[in-house]
Design a protein around this motif. Structure first.
Motif, PDB file in Angstrom:
ATOM      1  N   PRO A 295      46.249  -2.135  46.953  1.00 14.80           N
ATOM      2  CA  PRO A 295      44.979  -2.147  48.001  1.00 14.80           C
ATOM      3  C   PRO A 295      43.612  -1.819  47.456  1.00 14.80           C
ATOM      4  N   TYR A 296      43.765  -0.614  46.288  1.00  9.08           N
ATOM      5  CA  TYR A 296      42.429  -0.225  45.816  1.00  9.08           C
ATOM      6  C   TYR A 296      41.840  -1.264  44.850  1.00  9.08           C
ATOM      7  N   ALA A 297      42.845  -2.030  44.095  1.00  8.51           N
ATOM      8  CA  ALA A 297      42.300  -2.998  43.185  1.00  8.51           C
ATOM      9  C   ALA A 297      41.660  -4.041  44.097  1.00  8.51           C
ATOM     10  N   THR A 298      42.475  -4.587  45.198  1.00  8.09           N
ATOM     11  CA  THR A 298      41.873  -5.286  45.952  1.00  8.09           C
ATOM     12  C   THR A 298      40.390  -5.176  46.900  1.00  8.09           C
ATOM     13  N   CYS A 299      40.195  -3.778  46.975  1.00  8.71           N
ATOM     14  CA  CYS A 299      38.912  -3.298  47.452  1.00  8.71           C
ATOM     15  C   CYS A 299      37.859  -3.416  46.364  1.00  8.71           C
ATOM     16  N   LEU A 300      38.250  -3.155  45.078  1.00  5.31           N
ATOM     17  CA  LEU A 300      37.336  -3.222  43.876  1.00  5.31           C
ATOM     18  C   LEU A 300      36.994  -4.907  43.561  1.00  5.31           C
ATOM     19  N   ALA A 301      37.810  -5.674  43.878  1.00  7.16           N
ATOM     20  CA  ALA A 301      37.430  -6.970  43.375  1.00  7.16           C
ATOM     21  C   ALA A 301      36.683  -7.569  44.477  1.00  7.16           C
ATOM     22  N   TYR A 302      36.636  -7.232  45.644  1.00  8.82           N
ATOM     23  CA  TYR A 302      35.775  -7.480  46.945  1.00  8.82           C
ATOM     24  C   TYR A 302      34.412  -6.769  46.717  1.00  8.82           C
ATOM     25  N   ALA A 303      34.322  -5.528  46.356  1.00  7.07           N
ATOM     26  CA  ALA A 303      33.149  -4.919  46.080  1.00  7.07           C
ATOM     27  C   ALA A 303      32.141  -5.406  45.283  1.00  7.07           C
ATOM     28  N   ASN A 304      32.619  -6.386  44.271  1.00 10.38           N
ATOM     29  CA  ASN A 304      31.836  -6.967  43.568  1.00 10.38           C
ATOM     30  C   ASN A 304      30.780  -7.929  44.238  1.00 10.38           C
ATOM     31  N   SER A 305      31.345  -8.483  45.241  1.00 11.10           N
ATOM     32  CA  SER A 305      30.518  -9.485  46.033  1.00 11.10           C
ATOM     33  C   SER A 305      29.382  -8.752  46.766  1.00 11.10           C
ATOM     34  N   CYS A 306      29.398  -7.542  47.041  1.00 10.10           N
ATOM     35  CA  CYS A 306      28.312  -6.925  47.874  1.00 10.10           C
ATOM     36  C   CYS A 306      27.565  -5.926  46.752  1.00 10.10           C
ATOM     37  N   LEU A 307      27.898  -6.204  45.576  1.00  6.02           N
ATOM     38  CA  LEU A 307      27.085  -5.548  44.592  1.00  6.02           C
ATOM     39  C   LEU A 307      26.091  -6.413  43.661  1.00  6.02           C
ATOM     40  N   ASN A 308      26.690  -7.673  43.790  1.00  7.15           N
ATOM     41  CA  ASN A 308      25.903  -8.701  42.875  1.00  7.15           C
ATOM     42  C   ASN A 308      24.555  -9.081  43.551  1.00  7.15           C
ATOM     43  N   PRO A 309      24.084  -9.000  44.813  1.00  6.23           N
ATOM     44  CA  PRO A 309      22.868  -9.034  45.308  1.00  6.23           C
ATOM     45  C   PRO A 309      21.716  -8.191  44.606  1.00  6.23           C
ATOM     46  N   PHE A 310      22.315  -6.853  44.435  1.00  5.43           N
ATOM     47  CA  PHE A 310      21.469  -5.906  43.987  1.00  5.43           C
ATOM     48  C   PHE A 310      21.297  -5.937  42.407  1.00  5.43           C
ATOM     49  N   LEU A 311      22.381  -6.263  41.814  1.00  7.23           N
ATOM     50  CA  LEU A 311      22.531  -6.400  40.337  1.00  7.23           C
ATOM     51  C   LEU A 311      21.613  -7.659  39.822  1.00  7.23           C
ATOM     52  N   TYR A 312      21.949  -8.920  40.493  1.00  7.63           N
ATOM     53  CA  TYR A 312      21.564 -10.097  39.999  1.00  7.63           C
ATOM     54  C   TYR A 312      20.235 -10.565  40.768  1.00  7.63           C
ATOM     55  N   ALA A 313      19.794 -10.260  41.951  1.00  3.53           N
ATOM     56  CA  ALA A 313      18.772 -10.658  42.618  1.00  3.53           C
ATOM     57  C   ALA A 313      17.681  -9.633  43.001  1.00  3.53           C
ATOM     58  N   PHE A 314      17.875  -8.648  43.298  1.00  3.13           N
ATOM     59  CA  PHE A 314      17.086  -7.646  43.594  1.00  3.13           C
ATOM     60  C   PHE A 314      16.375  -6.795  42.293  1.00  3.13           C
ATOM     61  N   LEU A 315      17.127  -7.161  41.188  1.00  2.74           N
ATOM     62  CA  LEU A 315      16.338  -6.344  39.839  1.00  2.74           C
ATOM     63  C   LEU A 315      15.338  -7.564  39.395  1.00  2.74           C
ATOM     64  N   ASP A 316      15.168  -8.585  40.030  1.00  5.15           N
ATOM     65  CA  ASP A 316      14.272  -9.659  39.702  1.00  5.15           C
ATOM     66  C   ASP A 316      12.881  -9.311  40.665  1.00  5.15           C
ATOM     67  N   LEU A 317      12.116  -8.463  39.882  1.00  5.74           N
ATOM     68  CA  LEU A 317      10.945  -7.876  40.483  1.00  5.74           C
ATOM     69  C   LEU A 317      10.061  -8.836  41.529  1.00  5.74           C
ATOM     70  N   ASN A 318      10.055  -9.798  40.885  1.00  6.88           N
ATOM     71  CA  ASN A 318       9.303 -10.991  41.684  1.00  6.88           C
ATOM     72  C   ASN A 318      10.129 -11.393  42.940  1.00  6.88           C
ATOM     73  N   PHE A 319      11.480 -11.583  42.981  1.00  5.21           N
ATOM     74  CA  PHE A 319      12.218 -11.852  43.929  1.00  5.21           C
ATOM     75  C   PHE A 319      12.372 -10.815  44.969  1.00  5.21           C
ATOM     76  N   ARG A 320      12.775  -9.496  44.476  1.00  2.00           N
ATOM     77  CA  ARG A 320      12.511  -8.558  45.466  1.00  2.00           C
ATOM     78  C   ARG A 320      11.426  -8.284  46.214  1.00  2.00           C
ATOM     79  N   SER A 321      10.165  -8.725  45.763  1.00  4.10           N
ATOM     80  CA  SER A 321       8.727  -8.321  46.311  1.00  4.10           C
ATOM     81  C   SER A 321       8.933  -9.498  47.491  1.00  4.10           C
ATOM     82  N   GLN A 322       9.252 -10.787  46.987  1.00  7.08           N
ATOM     83  CA  GLN A 322       9.365 -11.763  48.109  1.00  7.08           C
ATOM     84  C   GLN A 322      10.181 -11.611  49.321  1.00  7.08           C
ATOM     85  N   CYS A 323      11.412 -11.041  48.884  1.00  2.00           N
ATOM     86  CA  CYS A 323      12.406 -10.716  50.108  1.00  2.00           C
ATOM     87  C   CYS A 323      12.029  -9.772  51.000  1.00  2.00           C
ATOM     88  N   LEU A 324      11.227  -8.757  50.209  1.00  3.19           N
ATOM     89  CA  LEU A 324      10.634  -7.545  51.234  1.00  3.19           C
ATOM     90  C   LEU A 324       9.585  -8.123  52.053  1.00  3.19           C
TER      91      LEU A 324
END
Length: 346
Positions: A295-324
């Motif tokens: 169960p712990y390993a499963t949680c970590l695997a799923y957690a990657n999907s909610c971290l990706n928006p911050f790591l791959y999208a919102f680190l793009d300053l232009n994209f982040r500004s547009q989203c806000l």
């Protein structure tokens, strides 16, 4: 042989011994409340994070950048990946009793693995795209075209769907002690224990190689070459050392998060595969460890999907500004072009 109480990704097998069948396989009582809460928290965070990314890409006017199209596809894959987490939360809270029927058992497992492959392949494609843009900026004009992008996206989704097909075949429900379980049943491949073990090992090891080892190797090589290029670039200019450190930290965080979320689940799956190949015994102690750790390993695997928006999208300053701006949280303003140009490539 009848199935026993097991983690949701585990499977029915004739391979277990009498000693293992007599093991106490019940989890700590807190698992039935702790992990459903964690699953729902991951689902909600992923829903808002990836939903914001999809909304921003959808509302973006004009011609979409290649990186933005990849980000939108990644958000869709991650959101679909966690779409069945509420069912898993209920399944876990009921002590691995599946009340949703045979069809949802099959389709939910297929969709999860399908989009897991798609998410990892999209991350790898984005890494290669960044590598080409930064390390080979001149030749990237011929390679980073919209036709190439659409061809790569079609290949990613098609390959992901094909690789997940075994789940559509082997995932099923079985009844045991007034309980319905949803898991892989390799007895559908034949009555031979050896054949069942081969199918189990084949699926687990293909997941290990294709959804972790190979993508992780590609990411490490590409990001290593990107870091070398960035350091060389900044050393020549002899300035912007603070920006260089920030870019380096971003790259390290991408690799560390992907590895941290992926290694535990693939380690456990590989251990099960090696056990079914007879490389080490399927003991009672191993079964108990599997029940506690999965169960712990499963949680970590799923957690990657909610971290990706911050790591791959919102680190793009232009994209982040547009989203806000689209969410009415920020007034419209231009991002400094020099910073945007370099961070957008990451």
């Amino acid at each position: 042989m009848e199935p026993t109480e097991s983690p949701p990704d585990y499977y029915f097998s004739d391979k277990e011994t009498e000693d293992v069948r007599s093991c106490i396989r019940s989890e700590p009582a807190t698992y039935k409340t702790l992990f459903p809460v964690l699953y729902m928290l991951i689902f909600i965070l992923s829903l808002f994070g990836n939903g914001a990314v999809i909304f921003t890409v959808w509302r973006t006017q004009g011609k979409l950048r290649v990186a933005l199209v990849y980000i939108g596809n990644l958000a869709f894959a991650d959101l679909t990946f966690v779409s069945f987490l509420p069912l898993l939360a209920v399944y876990t809270s009921l002590g691995y009793h599946w009340p949703f029927g045979w069809f949802l058992c099959k389709i939910s497992s297929y969709v999860v693995v399908f989009n897991m492959y798609a998410s990892v392949f999209l991350l790898t494609s984005m890494t290669c795209d960044r590598y080409i843009a930064i390390v080979h900026p001149l030749s990237s004009l011929q390679v980073r075209t919209r036709n190439c992008m659409y061809a790569s996206l079609a290949a990613v989704w098609t390959l992901s769907g094909l690789l997940a097909l075994p789940l559509l075949v082997f995932q099923t429900t079985r009844h045991l002690n007034n309980r319905t379980m949803c898991a892989l049943d390799f007895r559908l491949a034949g009555s031979s224990e050896h054949l069942q073990g081969l199918w189990s090992a084949g699926i687990s090891l293909s997941l290990l190689v294709l959804s972790f080892l190979l993508p992780f190797l590609i990411m490490m090589v590409c990001y290593g070459l990107i870091v070398c290029t960035l350091f060389s670039h900044f050393n020549i200019r002899r300035k912007m050392h603070q920006r260089k450190r920030r870019l380096f930290k971003i790259i390290i965080s991408l690799v560390v998060v992907f590895a941290t979320c992926s290694i535990p689940i693939h380690t456990l799956r590989s251990a099960i595969a090696f056990s079914n190949l007879g490389l080490f015994p399927f003991t009672c102690a191993f079964q108990r460890f599997l029940m506690l750790a999965y169960p712990y390993a499963t949680c970590l695997a799923y957690a990657n999907s909610c971290l990706n928006p911050f790591l791959y999208a919102f680190l793009d300053l232009n994209f982040r500004s547009q989203c806000l701006r689209l969410l009415h949280l920020k007034k419209s303003r231009q991002i400094p072009t020099k910073v945007t140009r370099e961070l957008n490539q990451l």
